[in-house]
Write a protein that holds these residues in place. Structure first.
Motif, PDB file in Angstrom:
ATOM      1  N   LYS A 182       0.831  -1.204   0.000  1.00  0.00           N
ATOM      2  CA  LYS A 182       0.000   0.000   0.000  1.00  0.00           C
ATOM      3  C   LYS A 182       0.863   1.250   0.000  1.00  0.00           C
ATOM      4  O   LYS A 182       0.542   2.245  -0.635  1.00  0.00           O
ATOM      5  N   ARG A 183       1.984   1.195   0.723  1.00  0.00           N
ATOM      6  CA  ARG A 183       2.883   2.354   0.790  1.00  0.00           C
ATOM      7  C   ARG A 183       3.497   2.625  -0.585  1.00  0.00           C
ATOM      8  O   ARG A 183       3.611   3.775  -1.016  1.00  0.00           O
ATOM      9  N   VAL A 184       3.897   1.565  -1.286  1.00  0.00           N
ATOM     10  CA  VAL A 184       4.461   1.729  -2.627  1.00  0.00           C
ATOM     11  C   VAL A 184       3.425   2.328  -3.573  1.00  0.00           C
ATOM     12  O   VAL A 184       3.733   3.203  -4.387  1.00  0.00           O
ATOM     13  N   MET A 185       2.175   1.884  -3.463  1.00  0.00           N
ATOM     14  CA  MET A 185       1.111   2.413  -4.308  1.00  0.00           C
ATOM     15  C   MET A 185       0.888   3.898  -4.060  1.00  0.00           C
ATOM     16  O   MET A 185       0.427   4.632  -4.941  1.00  0.00           O
ATOM     17  N   GLY A 186       1.214   4.349  -2.862  1.00  0.00           N
ATOM     18  CA  GLY A 186       1.070   5.754  -2.534  1.00  0.00           C
ATOM     19  C   GLY A 186       2.277   6.593  -2.880  1.00  0.00           C
ATOM     20  O   GLY A 186       2.350   7.764  -2.505  1.00  0.00           O
ATOM     21  N   GLY A 187       3.251   5.993  -3.597  1.00  0.00           N
ATOM     22  CA  GLY A 187       4.426   6.743  -4.013  1.00  0.00           C
ATOM     23  C   GLY A 187       5.614   6.561  -3.101  1.00  0.00           C
ATOM     24  O   GLY A 187       6.656   7.177  -3.307  1.00  0.00           O
ATOM     25  N   GLY A 188       5.489   5.721  -2.058  1.00  0.00           N
ATOM     26  CA  GLY A 188       6.578   5.496  -1.126  1.00  0.00           C
ATOM     27  C   GLY A 188       7.455   4.325  -1.544  1.00  0.00           C
ATOM     28  O   GLY A 188       7.350   3.800  -2.649  1.00  0.00           O
ATOM     29  N   SER A 189       8.334   3.892  -0.643  1.00  0.00           N
ATOM     30  CA  SER A 189       9.242   2.793  -0.921  1.00  0.00           C
ATOM     31  C   SER A 189       8.763   1.526  -0.215  1.00  0.00           C
ATOM     32  O   SER A 189       7.962   1.577   0.728  1.00  0.00           O
ATOM     33  N   LEU A 190       9.274   0.372  -0.671  1.00  0.00           N
ATOM     34  CA  LEU A 190       8.868  -0.905  -0.087  1.00  0.00           C
ATOM     35  C   LEU A 190       9.323  -1.006   1.367  1.00  0.00           C
ATOM     36  O   LEU A 190       8.597  -1.505   2.224  1.00  0.00           O
ATOM     37  N   PHE A 191      10.530  -0.512   1.657  1.00  0.00           N
ATOM     38  CA  PHE A 191      11.081  -0.591   3.004  1.00  0.00           C
ATOM     39  C   PHE A 191      11.176   0.801   3.632  1.00  0.00           C
ATOM     40  O   PHE A 191      11.378   1.797   2.938  1.00  0.00           O
ATOM     41  N   LEU A 192      11.050   0.842   4.939  1.00  0.00           N
ATOM     42  CA  LEU A 192      11.330   2.042   5.715  1.00  0.00           C
ATOM     43  C   LEU A 192      12.710   1.898   6.349  1.00  0.00           C
ATOM     44  O   LEU A 192      13.154   0.787   6.649  1.00  0.00           O
ATOM     45  N   THR A 193      13.395   3.022   6.544  1.00  0.00           N
ATOM     46  CA  THR A 193      14.692   3.003   7.217  1.00  0.00           C
ATOM     47  C   THR A 193      14.517   3.450   8.661  1.00  0.00           C
ATOM     48  O   THR A 193      13.872   4.457   8.928  1.00  0.00           O
ATOM     49  N   GLN A 194      15.096   2.677   9.560  1.00  0.00           N
ATOM     50  CA  GLN A 194      14.969   2.939  10.998  1.00  0.00           C
ATOM     51  C   GLN A 194      16.323   3.375  11.558  1.00  0.00           C
ATOM     52  O   GLN A 194      17.351   2.785  11.247  1.00  0.00           O
ATOM     53  N   TYR A 195      16.308   4.437  12.369  1.00  0.00           N
ATOM     54  CA  TYR A 195      17.520   4.975  12.998  1.00  0.00           C
ATOM     55  C   TYR A 195      17.351   4.872  14.510  1.00  0.00           C
ATOM     56  O   TYR A 195      16.480   5.528  15.086  1.00  0.00           O
ATOM     57  N   GLN A 196      18.186   4.042  15.152  1.00  0.00           N
ATOM     58  CA  GLN A 196      18.038   3.775  16.583  1.00  0.00           C
ATOM     59  C   GLN A 196      19.334   4.087  17.324  1.00  0.00           C
ATOM     60  O   GLN A 196      20.427   3.736  16.873  1.00  0.00           O
ATOM     61  N   ALA A 197      19.197   4.771  18.477  1.00  0.00           N
ATOM     62  CA  ALA A 197      20.357   5.078  19.312  1.00  0.00           C
ATOM     63  C   ALA A 197      20.747   3.846  20.122  1.00  0.00           C
ATOM     64  O   ALA A 197      19.908   3.250  20.798  1.00  0.00           O
ATOM     65  N   GLN A 198      22.019   3.461  20.064  1.00  0.00           N
ATOM     66  CA  GLN A 198      22.516   2.272  20.743  1.00  0.00           C
ATOM     67  C   GLN A 198      23.396   2.650  21.930  1.00  0.00           C
ATOM     68  O   GLN A 198      24.394   3.356  21.771  1.00  0.00           O
ATOM     69  N   GLY A 199      23.015   2.202  23.125  1.00  0.00           N
ATOM     70  CA  GLY A 199      23.858   2.356  24.308  1.00  0.00           C
ATOM     71  C   GLY A 199      23.776   3.698  24.998  1.00  0.00           C
ATOM     72  O   GLY A 199      23.854   3.781  26.218  1.00  0.00           O
ATOM     73  N   SER A 200      23.651   4.774  24.253  1.00  0.00           N
ATOM     74  CA  SER A 200      23.584   6.116  24.839  1.00  0.00           C
ATOM     75  C   SER A 200      22.757   7.005  23.918  1.00  0.00           C
ATOM     76  O   SER A 200      22.305   6.573  22.852  1.00  0.00           O
ATOM     77  N   ALA A 201      22.572   8.249  24.349  1.00  0.00           N
ATOM     78  CA  ALA A 201      21.807   9.180  23.520  1.00  0.00           C
ATOM     79  C   ALA A 201      22.536   9.433  22.204  1.00  0.00           C
ATOM     80  O   ALA A 201      23.763   9.387  22.129  1.00  0.00           O
ATOM     81  N   GLY A 202      21.752   9.701  21.161  1.00  0.00           N
ATOM     82  CA  GLY A 202      22.343   9.935  19.848  1.00  0.00           C
ATOM     83  C   GLY A 202      21.585  11.007  19.088  1.00  0.00           C
ATOM     84  O   GLY A 202      20.517  11.471  19.516  1.00  0.00           O
ATOM     85  N   LEU A 203      22.131  11.392  17.958  1.00  0.00           N
ATOM     86  CA  LEU A 203      21.551  12.450  17.132  1.00  0.00           C
ATOM     87  C   LEU A 203      21.468  11.979  15.689  1.00  0.00           C
ATOM     88  O   LEU A 203      22.398  11.346  15.175  1.00  0.00           O
TER      89      LEU A 203
END
Length: 251
Positions: free
Chosen positions: A59-80
């Motif tokens: 459904k996301r691809v049909m709406g002009g998006g991509s098949l996968f989403l990219t996730q950004y997670q802070a590991q061990g401590s705070a991050g930016l």
């Protein structure tokens, strides 16, 4: 999690993440990040109520998006992690909850917290002309959390009363509340090579609800830059003078 939008003409979304916290983006929109941010790809944004899996990705691809989403997670401590806008404009935060969703132009969703679910909202083919066959596509964003939307050019918002209608060129429609009804309206008597075989189409937005209109649609930006881009042979039309201009037109 704390987020700040920095800058004016070319804004940057900067997100401070606590240990284990993460944000998702539709196309891997990374600009920069601290060393302890881990990137991964997923078919859903994660978080409570943000399902979907394979069917949600379709459904996301049909709406002009991509098949996968990219996730950004802070590991061990705070991050930016930071995401810069692609064109001059604005980054707008929108809080979503059950009963409150938004419709966004196909390239508008920049990033979101866990719980945001993107899917197809609307598709309308517009042949030829300035659109180049790209058409009018909307993504629907719903779920629970905050989404950041990128809108190009200057931004104008209106709160429409019930039954109040605004007519807008499709490219200028940046985002609107799902409570706003919309339909494609053809302006009769204007159908030529500039506007395409479908004639001059406008979007009728009818309240109640809020609409966000952008002053610089990406097709218009591309059209205005075209004379300065290299033509066949590596010369741009402006630099080539009158001969180059005529040659470019003939090509």
């Amino acid at each position: 999690m704390q987020a700040e939008i920095k800058g004016s003409t070319m804004p940057v979304l900067e997100v401070q993440l606590g240990p284990g916290e993460y944000v998702v983006t539709p196309h891997g929109e990374l600009s920069w990040m601290s060393g302890n941010i881990q990137m991964s790809q997923t078919m859903s944004g994660g978080g409570p109520g943000n399902g979907g899996g394979f069917m949600g990705a379709i459904k996301r691809v049909m709406g002009g998006g991509s098949l996968f989403l990219t996730q950004y997670q802070a590991q061990g401590s705070a991050g930016l992690v930071a995401f810069a806008s692609k064109v001059p404009g604005h980054i707008v935060p929108v809080d979503l909850a059950p009963g409150r969703s938004v419709m966004v132009h196909r390239h508008g969703w920049l990033a979101g917290t866990p719980g945001i679910t993107p899917s197809v909202g609307f598709q309308q083919s517009i042949r030829g002309g300035l659109w180049g066959g790209d058409g009018f596509l909307l993504q629907k964003l719903e779920g629970q959390g905050r989404a950041w939307i990128e809108l190009s050019g200057e931004l104008t918002t209106y709160t429409l009363a019930p039954g109040q209608t605004m007519l807008a060129h499709p490219g200028h429609v940046g985002m609107f509340d799902q409570s706003v009804q919309f339909s494609m309206t053809r302006i009769p008597g204007i159908a030529n090579k500039i506007f395409g075989q479908d004639g001059f189409l406008l979007v009728a937005l009818t309240g109640p609800g809020q609409i966000w209109l952008q002053s610089m649609p990406l097709p218009n930006l591309a059209h205005s830059l075209a004379p300065y881009l290299p033509a066949q042979g590596g010369e741009n039309v402006e630099a080539a003078g009158v001969g180059g201009l005529i040659g470019g037109m003939l090509r």
